[in-house]
Write a protein that holds these residues in place. Structure first.
Motif, PDB file in Angstrom:
ATOM      1  N   SER A 116     -10.237   1.505  10.920  1.00 14.11           N
ATOM      2  CA  SER A 116     -10.117   2.181   9.625  1.00 14.11           C
ATOM      3  C   SER A 116     -11.416   2.087   8.844  1.00 14.11           C
ATOM      4  O   SER A 116     -11.845   3.032   8.193  1.00 14.11           O
ATOM      5  CB  SER A 116      -8.995   1.559   8.787  1.00 14.11           C
ATOM      6  OG  SER A 116      -7.794   1.596   9.466  1.00 14.11           O
ATOM      7  N   LEU A 117     -12.026   0.923   8.937  1.00 15.29           N
ATOM      8  CA  LEU A 117     -13.263   0.682   8.198  1.00 15.29           C
ATOM      9  C   LEU A 117     -14.372   1.590   8.725  1.00 15.29           C
ATOM     10  O   LEU A 117     -15.100   2.229   7.957  1.00 15.29           O
ATOM     11  CB  LEU A 117     -13.659  -0.791   8.353  1.00 15.29           C
ATOM     12  CG  LEU A 117     -14.656  -1.332   7.334  1.00 15.29           C
ATOM     13  CD1 LEU A 117     -14.067  -1.277   5.934  1.00 15.29           C
ATOM     14  CD2 LEU A 117     -15.048  -2.765   7.679  1.00 15.29           C
ATOM     15  N   ASP A 177     -13.559   5.307   8.199  1.00 17.35           N
ATOM     16  CA  ASP A 177     -13.315   5.570   6.791  1.00 17.35           C
ATOM     17  C   ASP A 177     -11.931   6.207   6.572  1.00 17.35           C
ATOM     18  O   ASP A 177     -11.780   7.189   5.865  1.00 17.35           O
ATOM     19  CB  ASP A 177     -14.404   6.483   6.207  1.00 17.35           C
ATOM     20  CG  ASP A 177     -14.475   6.307   4.692  1.00 17.35           C
ATOM     21  OD1 ASP A 177     -14.026   5.244   4.207  1.00 17.35           O
ATOM     22  OD2 ASP A 177     -14.942   7.219   4.006  1.00 17.35           O
ATOM     23  N   PHE A 178     -10.921   5.582   7.205  1.00 18.45           N
ATOM     24  CA  PHE A 178      -9.538   6.010   7.045  1.00 18.45           C
ATOM     25  C   PHE A 178      -8.985   5.344   5.779  1.00 18.45           C
ATOM     26  O   PHE A 178      -8.786   4.134   5.738  1.00 18.45           O
ATOM     27  CB  PHE A 178      -8.741   5.611   8.302  1.00 18.45           C
ATOM     28  CG  PHE A 178      -7.284   5.914   8.249  1.00 18.45           C
ATOM     29  CD1 PHE A 178      -6.814   7.194   7.975  1.00 18.45           C
ATOM     30  CD2 PHE A 178      -6.351   4.902   8.484  1.00 18.45           C
ATOM     31  CE1 PHE A 178      -5.457   7.473   7.936  1.00 18.45           C
ATOM     32  CE2 PHE A 178      -4.991   5.164   8.440  1.00 18.45           C
ATOM     33  CZ  PHE A 178      -4.546   6.456   8.167  1.00 18.45           C
ATOM     34  N   LYS A 179      -8.795   6.145   4.721  1.00 17.16           N
ATOM     35  CA  LYS A 179      -8.478   5.617   3.386  1.00 17.16           C
ATOM     36  C   LYS A 179      -7.294   4.637   3.326  1.00 17.16           C
ATOM     37  O   LYS A 179      -7.481   3.487   2.895  1.00 17.16           O
ATOM     38  CB  LYS A 179      -8.241   6.781   2.402  1.00 17.16           C
ATOM     39  CG  LYS A 179      -9.487   7.127   1.600  1.00 17.16           C
ATOM     40  CD  LYS A 179      -9.558   6.266   0.329  1.00 17.16           C
ATOM     41  CE  LYS A 179     -10.931   6.295  -0.293  1.00 17.16           C
ATOM     42  NZ  LYS A 179     -11.348   7.680  -0.674  1.00 17.16           N
ATOM     43  N   PRO A 180      -6.070   5.056   3.751  1.00 11.41           N
ATOM     44  CA  PRO A 180      -4.930   4.113   3.639  1.00 11.41           C
ATOM     45  C   PRO A 180      -5.187   2.820   4.410  1.00 11.41           C
ATOM     46  O   PRO A 180      -4.866   1.730   3.930  1.00 11.41           O
ATOM     47  CB  PRO A 180      -3.766   4.890   4.254  1.00 11.41           C
ATOM     48  CG  PRO A 180      -4.165   6.317   4.210  1.00 11.41           C
ATOM     49  CD  PRO A 180      -5.655   6.351   4.316  1.00 11.41           C
ATOM     50  N   ARG A 185      -8.077   1.413   5.062  1.00 12.16           N
ATOM     51  CA  ARG A 185      -9.038   0.579   4.329  1.00 12.16           C
ATOM     52  C   ARG A 185      -8.368  -0.135   3.176  1.00 12.16           C
ATOM     53  O   ARG A 185      -8.673  -1.289   2.870  1.00 12.16           O
ATOM     54  CB  ARG A 185     -10.185   1.445   3.800  1.00 12.16           C
ATOM     55  CG  ARG A 185     -11.132   1.875   4.895  1.00 12.16           C
ATOM     56  CD  ARG A 185     -12.353   2.501   4.315  1.00 12.16           C
ATOM     57  NE  ARG A 185     -13.090   1.565   3.484  1.00 12.16           N
ATOM     58  CZ  ARG A 185     -14.356   1.724   3.152  1.00 12.16           C
ATOM     59  NH1 ARG A 185     -15.012   2.778   3.576  1.00 12.16           N
ATOM     60  NH2 ARG A 185     -14.970   0.848   2.395  1.00 12.16           N
ATOM     61  N   GLN A 186      -7.444   0.595   2.529  1.00 13.66           N
ATOM     62  CA  GLN A 186      -6.753  -0.004   1.388  1.00 13.66           C
ATOM     63  C   GLN A 186      -5.886  -1.184   1.828  1.00 13.66           C
ATOM     64  O   GLN A 186      -5.870  -2.232   1.190  1.00 13.66           O
ATOM     65  CB  GLN A 186      -5.883   1.061   0.720  1.00 13.66           C
ATOM     66  CG  GLN A 186      -5.700   0.805  -0.765  1.00 13.66           C
ATOM     67  CD  GLN A 186      -4.752   1.821  -1.368  1.00 13.66           C
ATOM     68  OE1 GLN A 186      -4.626   2.948  -0.875  1.00 13.66           O
ATOM     69  NE2 GLN A 186      -4.074   1.407  -2.410  1.00 13.66           N
ATOM     70  N   THR A 224       0.824  -1.209   0.000  1.00 12.61           N
ATOM     71  CA  THR A 224       0.000   0.000   0.000  1.00 12.61           C
ATOM     72  C   THR A 224       0.863   1.267   0.000  1.00 12.61           C
ATOM     73  O   THR A 224       0.537   2.250  -0.653  1.00 12.61           O
ATOM     74  CB  THR A 224      -0.934   0.007   1.221  1.00 12.61           C
ATOM     75  OG1 THR A 224      -1.628  -1.236   1.234  1.00 12.61           O
ATOM     76  CG2 THR A 224      -1.936   1.137   1.144  1.00 12.61           C
TER      77      THR A 224
END
Lengths: 162, 174
Positions: free
Chosen positions: B24-25, B28-31, B33-34, A54
Motif C-alpha cells: 500500500s505504501l 500509494d493505495f490510500k485506504p 496507507r491509512q 479505518t
C-alpha cells in the motif's frame, strides 16, 4: 499520565533490586516470556482495530459509542462486555485505543466491568458450582453494579451533566 | 484450536498485514496507507505502556505468594474475612472460571458463604495484575473510581446473599 507509570515501575524495580537481585532477574524473565507470548495475539488485535477503525467512519463510532450516544452506548457496551470473553491484556489496550477515538470513559467502564464480572459464556460452568438461581442473581447483581460504576464514572469525568 | 496452530495463524495474519501495508505504501493505495498509519501510531502508544505493565505484574508475581494469603483465609471472622477475600482475589490469576473451583474449596474449608461470594465478586473486579494493566491504559483515576464504587456494592450484595442463603440451607456444589 505515562510519566507516573514510569516512576512507579522504576521505584518498584529499585526496591526489588535492593531486596533481591535474583528475584528481580526472575521477574524480568517472566515479564519477557509473557510479553513475547502475548505479542502475536496483541498485534492481531491491533490489526483488526486499525482495519475496522479505518472502514467505520468516525460518525458511526460516535453515534454508537461516542459522547452523544448516552444510555445507548452504555447499553451496547454492557451487552458486548457480558457476552465476550477477552483477557485483560487485550481488553485494556483496546479500550485505551477507543478512548483515543473519543469513546467516553463511561462507556468503556460499562464494557470492562461487565467483561470481568458478568459471564454469559461461563454460565454453564457457574451453574455447576452455584446452582441456577444463585448464578442468575449473581450475574444480575454484577450487571447492576457495572451500570452504577458506569454512571459514577460518567459523573466523575464530567461526561454526564446533572 | 491448538495453541501452536493458533500461533501459526496469528503469525500468518501479521505477515500478511505487513506485506499489505508495505505494498500500500509503495503503490500509494490510500485506504491501505491509512490502516497502516493507524496501526503504527496505536502500536507506538501501546509500546510506551506495555513493557511497564508486564514488568510490574511480574514483580508482583515474584514477591507475593498466594499460599501465604490462602493460609490466612477463613481464620478472620467478620470484616477481616472480607479483607482476606479482597487480598486473595487480588492474587487470583485468570477470570471467573478459576474463581469458582477455588471458591468451592474455600467454602468446604470453612469460609462463610458471604465471604465466599465476596471472593467470587472480587476476583472479577480487583485482580491486581489486571488492575495494573487497566491503570496503565485508562489512567489511575478510572481504576480508582471503579474500585471505590464496586468494592462496597459487591460486599453488600455478598453479605446479603450469604445471610439469606445460609438461612435457606444453601450449599455450593461441585
Amino acid at each position: 499520565m505515562h510519566i507516573y507509570l514510569y516512576i512507579i515501575t522504576a521505584a518498584a524495580l529499585v526496591v526489588s533490586v535492593i531486596a533481591s537481585r535474583k528475584k528481580t532477574l526472575a521477574a524480568f524473565k517472566i515479564a519477557a516470556t509473557r510479553f513475547f507470548k502475548v505479542l502475536p495475539v496483541f498485534l492481531v488485535m491491533l490489526i483488526l482495530f486499525a482495519v475496522s477503525i479505518t472502514f467505520l467512519p468516525n460518525e458511526v463510532i460516535g453515534k454508537l459509542l461516542g459522547r452523544n450516544s448516552g444510555p445507548f452506548g452504555v447499553a451496547i457496551a454492557s451487552v458486548v462486555g457480558s457476552i465476550t470473553l477477552m483477557p485483560g491484556f487485550i481488553a485494556f489496550p483496546l479500550c485505551g485505543a477507543l478512548l483515543g477515538k473519543g469513546v467516553p470513559y463511561m462507556v468503556l467502564s460499562a464494557f470492562t466491568t461487565t467483561l470481568m464480572n458478568v459471564g454469559i459464556l461461563t454460565y454453564p460452568l457457574e451453574r455447576r458450582y452455584l446452582g441456577r438461581g444463585v448464578t442468575l442473581v449473581r450475574n444480575g447483581v454484577c450487571l447492576a453494579v457495572a451500570l452504577i460504576v458506569a454512571v459514577v464514572t460518567g459523573l466523575v469525568f464530567g461526561e454526564i451533566r446533572l | 484450536m491448538k495453541p501452536r496452530r493458533k500461533l501459526i495463524v496469528n503469525l500468518a495474519l501479521i505477515a500478511g498485514f505487513a506485506v499489505f501495508a508495505g505494498v500500500s505504501l509503495m503503490a500509494d493505495f490510500k485506504p491501505g496507507r491509512q490502516i497502516g498509519a493507524t496501526f503504527t501510531s496505536t502500536l507506538w502508544e501501546m509500546m510506551k505502556l506495555l513493557p511497564c505493565a508486564f514488568v510490574l505484574i511480574a514483580l508482583f508475581d515474584v514477591w507475593v505468594k498466594r499460599e501465604m494469603v490462602i493460609r490466612h483465609f477463613g481464620h478472620g471472622s467478620g470484616i477481616r474475612g472480607y479483607l482476606w477475600a479482597i487480598l486473595l482475589a487480588g492474587t487470583t490469576i485468570g477470570g471467573l472460571y478459576v474463581a469458582f473451583p477455588l471458591a468451592y474449596s474455600l467454602h468446604k474449608k470453612g469460609a462463610k458463604l458471604g465471604v465466599t461470594f465476596a471472593y467470587i465478586g472480587f476476583s472479577g473486579i480487583c485482580r491486581i495484575p489486571m488492575t495494573l494493566f487497566e491503570a496503565s491504559f485508562m489512567g489511575a483515576k478510572f481504576t480508582a473510581v471503579r474500585l471505590a464504587v464496586s468494592i462496597p456494592l459487591i460486599t453488600i450484595a455478598a453479605v446479603l446473599m450469604g445471610r439469606y442463603l445460609t438461612k435457606r440451607g444453601y450449599d455450593i456444589t461441585e
